[in-house]
Motif scaffolding. Sequence first.
Motif, mmCIF file in Angstrom:
data_model
loop_
_atom_site.group_PDB
_atom_site.id
_atom_site.type_symbol
_atom_site.label_atom_id
_atom_site.label_comp_id
_atom_site.label_asym_id
_atom_site.label_seq_id
_atom_site.Cartn_x
_atom_site.Cartn_y
_atom_site.Cartn_z
ATOM 1 N N ASP A 250 0.866 -1.176 0.000
ATOM 2 C CA ASP A 250 0.000 0.000 0.000
ATOM 3 C C ASP A 250 0.900 1.222 0.000
ATOM 4 N N SER A 251 1.123 1.764 -1.183
ATOM 5 C CA SER A 251 2.161 2.779 -1.333
ATOM 6 C C SER A 251 1.683 3.950 -2.179
ATOM 7 N N ALA A 252 2.284 5.114 -1.931
ATOM 8 C CA ALA A 252 1.998 6.319 -2.712
ATOM 9 C C ALA A 252 3.023 6.458 -3.828
ATOM 10 N N VAL A 253 2.584 6.984 -4.965
ATOM 11 C CA VAL A 253 3.465 7.158 -6.120
ATOM 12 C C VAL A 253 3.146 8.471 -6.823
ATOM 13 N N GLN A 254 4.078 8.910 -7.629
ATOM 14 C CA GLN A 254 3.910 10.074 -8.485
ATOM 15 C C GLN A 254 4.887 9.917 -9.640
ATOM 16 N N LEU A 255 4.372 9.836 -10.864
ATOM 17 C CA LEU A 255 5.244 9.587 -12.000
ATOM 18 C C LEU A 255 6.015 10.859 -12.362
ATOM 19 N N ARG A 256 7.327 10.743 -12.366
ATOM 20 C CA ARG A 256 8.186 11.912 -12.492
ATOM 21 C C ARG A 256 8.204 12.501 -13.892
ATOM 22 N N ALA A 260 2.837 18.307 -16.930
ATOM 23 C CA ALA A 260 2.111 19.116 -15.956
ATOM 24 C C ALA A 260 0.607 18.950 -16.152
ATOM 25 N N GLY A 261 -0.089 18.735 -15.049
ATOM 26 C CA GLY A 261 -1.534 18.607 -15.093
ATOM 27 C C GLY A 261 -2.047 17.207 -15.357
ATOM 28 N N HIS A 262 -1.167 16.267 -15.743
ATOM 29 C CA HIS A 262 -1.615 14.898 -16.015
ATOM 30 C C HIS A 262 -1.914 14.198 -14.689
ATOM 31 N N PRO A 263 -3.006 13.419 -14.603
ATOM 32 C CA PRO A 263 -3.334 12.745 -13.339
ATOM 33 C C PRO A 263 -2.211 11.882 -12.786
ATOM 34 N N LEU A 264 -1.438 11.229 -13.659
ATOM 35 C CA LEU A 264 -0.356 10.373 -13.166
ATOM 36 C C LEU A 264 0.800 11.186 -12.588
ATOM 37 N N GLY A 265 0.805 12.480 -12.867
ATOM 38 C CA GLY A 265 1.816 13.339 -12.281
ATOM 39 C C GLY A 265 1.447 13.836 -10.899
ATOM 40 N N GLN A 266 0.219 13.567 -10.479
ATOM 41 C CA GLN A 266 -0.212 13.928 -9.138
ATOM 42 C C GLN A 266 0.136 12.792 -8.173
ATOM 43 N N VAL A 267 0.270 13.118 -6.909
ATOM 44 C CA VAL A 267 0.525 12.082 -5.908
ATOM 45 C C VAL A 267 -0.744 11.242 -5.774
ATOM 46 N N HIS A 268 -0.600 9.961 -5.994
ATOM 47 C CA HIS A 268 -1.716 9.033 -5.868
ATOM 48 C C HIS A 268 -1.183 7.735 -5.269
ATOM 49 N N GLY A 269 -1.932 6.664 -5.325
ATOM 50 C CA GLY A 269 -1.450 5.430 -4.719
ATOM 51 C C GLY A 269 -2.247 4.223 -5.150
ATOM 52 N N HIS A 270 -1.724 3.058 -4.805
ATOM 53 C CA HIS A 270 -2.361 1.791 -5.160
ATOM 54 C C HIS A 270 -2.132 0.781 -4.045
ATOM 55 N N LEU A 311 6.732 6.345 -2.460
ATOM 56 C CA LEU A 311 7.827 5.787 -3.248
ATOM 57 C C LEU A 311 8.491 6.824 -4.145
ATOM 58 N N HIS A 312 7.767 7.857 -4.525
ATOM 59 C CA HIS A 312 8.354 8.889 -5.374
ATOM 60 C C HIS A 312 9.410 9.709 -4.629
ATOM 61 N N GLN A 313 9.495 9.542 -3.305
ATOM 62 C CA GLN A 313 10.525 10.227 -2.523
ATOM 63 C C GLN A 313 11.723 9.337 -2.232
ATOM 64 N N ASP A 314 11.699 8.103 -2.740
ATOM 65 C CA ASP A 314 12.796 7.158 -2.497
ATOM 66 C C ASP A 314 13.894 7.386 -3.538
ATOM 67 N N PRO A 315 15.070 7.823 -3.137
ATOM 68 C CA PRO A 315 16.132 8.114 -4.112
ATOM 69 C C PRO A 315 16.645 6.873 -4.829
ATOM 70 N N ALA A 316 16.338 5.677 -4.310
ATOM 71 C CA ALA A 316 16.794 4.451 -4.968
ATOM 72 C C ALA A 316 15.950 4.095 -6.183
ATOM 73 N N LEU A 317 14.811 4.780 -6.363
ATOM 74 C CA LEU A 317 13.903 4.458 -7.451
ATOM 75 C C LEU A 317 14.028 5.488 -8.561
ATOM 76 N N SER A 318 14.216 5.005 -9.796
ATOM 77 C CA SER A 318 14.319 5.908 -10.934
ATOM 78 C C SER A 318 12.983 6.564 -11.249
ATOM 79 N N ASP A 319 11.891 5.831 -11.020
ATOM 80 C CA ASP A 319 10.538 6.355 -11.179
ATOM 81 C C ASP A 319 9.614 5.395 -10.444
ATOM 82 N N THR A 320 8.322 5.704 -10.412
ATOM 83 C CA THR A 320 7.405 4.860 -9.647
ATOM 84 C C THR A 320 6.303 4.272 -10.523
ATOM 85 N N ASP A 321 6.510 4.190 -11.837
ATOM 86 C CA ASP A 321 5.617 3.419 -12.690
ATOM 87 C C ASP A 321 5.853 1.939 -12.434
#
Length: 366
Positions: A250-256, A260-270, A311-321
């Motif tokens: 259960d994690s939060a993500v934001q695609l880097r 701008a303005g795209h829903p996947l660019g907003q903080v969301h989660g799954h 997860l979008h704040q984890d520096p070990a991850l290149s992205d959160t897709d």
Amino acid sequence: MTPTVLHSAGAGFEAACHIPALPAGHRSRRLHGHSYFARVRGALPPAWAPFPGAEVSALRERLEAAVAPLDHSLLNDHLPNPTDENLARWLQRGLADVPGLGQVSVYSTPHTGVDLMPDGQAHVWRRYRFQSSHWLPHVPPGHQCGRLHGHGFEVIVHANQTLGAADDLAVDYDHLDALWAPLHFELNYRCLNELPGLDNPTSERIAAWLWARLQPLLPSLSWVTVFETGSSGANFNGHTHRIWKEFSLDSAVQLRQAPAGHPLGQVHGHTFTLRLHLQAPLDERLGWAVDYGDVKALFQPVFKRLDHHPLHQDPALSDTDCASLAAHALDAARAVLPACDRVDLFETRGSGAIATLGDTSELIPV
């Protein structure tokens, strides 16, 4: 070693049908209906999606558009014998413009379906259940599986029942039911250790035991899958044992890279489903490839770092897709579990990514 990444998407539809090619009196010749689920996956080329990381949502939109004509329709208006296999082939033709398209699947129920491979081979499957007890006699002292306990086991029987273009009659699942019936009688409400050949009834041993009994009667048998629990189990194809262990994140993500303005660019989660797949030689004494408990314990530090975190704040991850997360999880898992060669990461049912170091031509889904 760089993994191959496959993107996956799923979409449901409600439809009625009847199958004229089945024998007179067969229940599926009558008008009836299903809550279908379609799933596709493939190695999408770079730049196919609107931006890196949008592959899952783009593929899902393409699949939803493909199944839209089928939703709340009579499937016979689209093809004369709308079996699961024929529906999968219909979808495959309709999605021919998707580059890198691989497996196309149609499931008419949660327990029945067809996986159509890129080479045209159709693997039909059916899920069965039995309630049994067992214990593992060779585990170390104090291991919980050394005590007599029980499970609601599930088994999926996969068979390569490709019919060929000249034959409209799809597989009758009743044939698989008839083959399973005597095995269910042997296994259900029994202590498995008391059955000949199951003195050490691990998931891997049970899968091989079932293979030995089914394959002579079903030469097209391709896989036997045994679920010991809802989150762990084993596959056997007559030669190779594979296991998997599933986790829920259960994690939060934001695609880097979202504009701008795209829903996947907003903080969301799954609530992500993360599944580790491992292949290793069977330990002849213990009867398993890898202990599920060891998989859980060794992966636990990785799990804790990913679960209930932004997860979008984890520096070990290149992205959160899903593809980035699956590839990262595979790399992290292999550091502690060298037998791990595949990670599935799904954000919703059927929609996500697979990172694998193995052959992608025939990845039977769990």
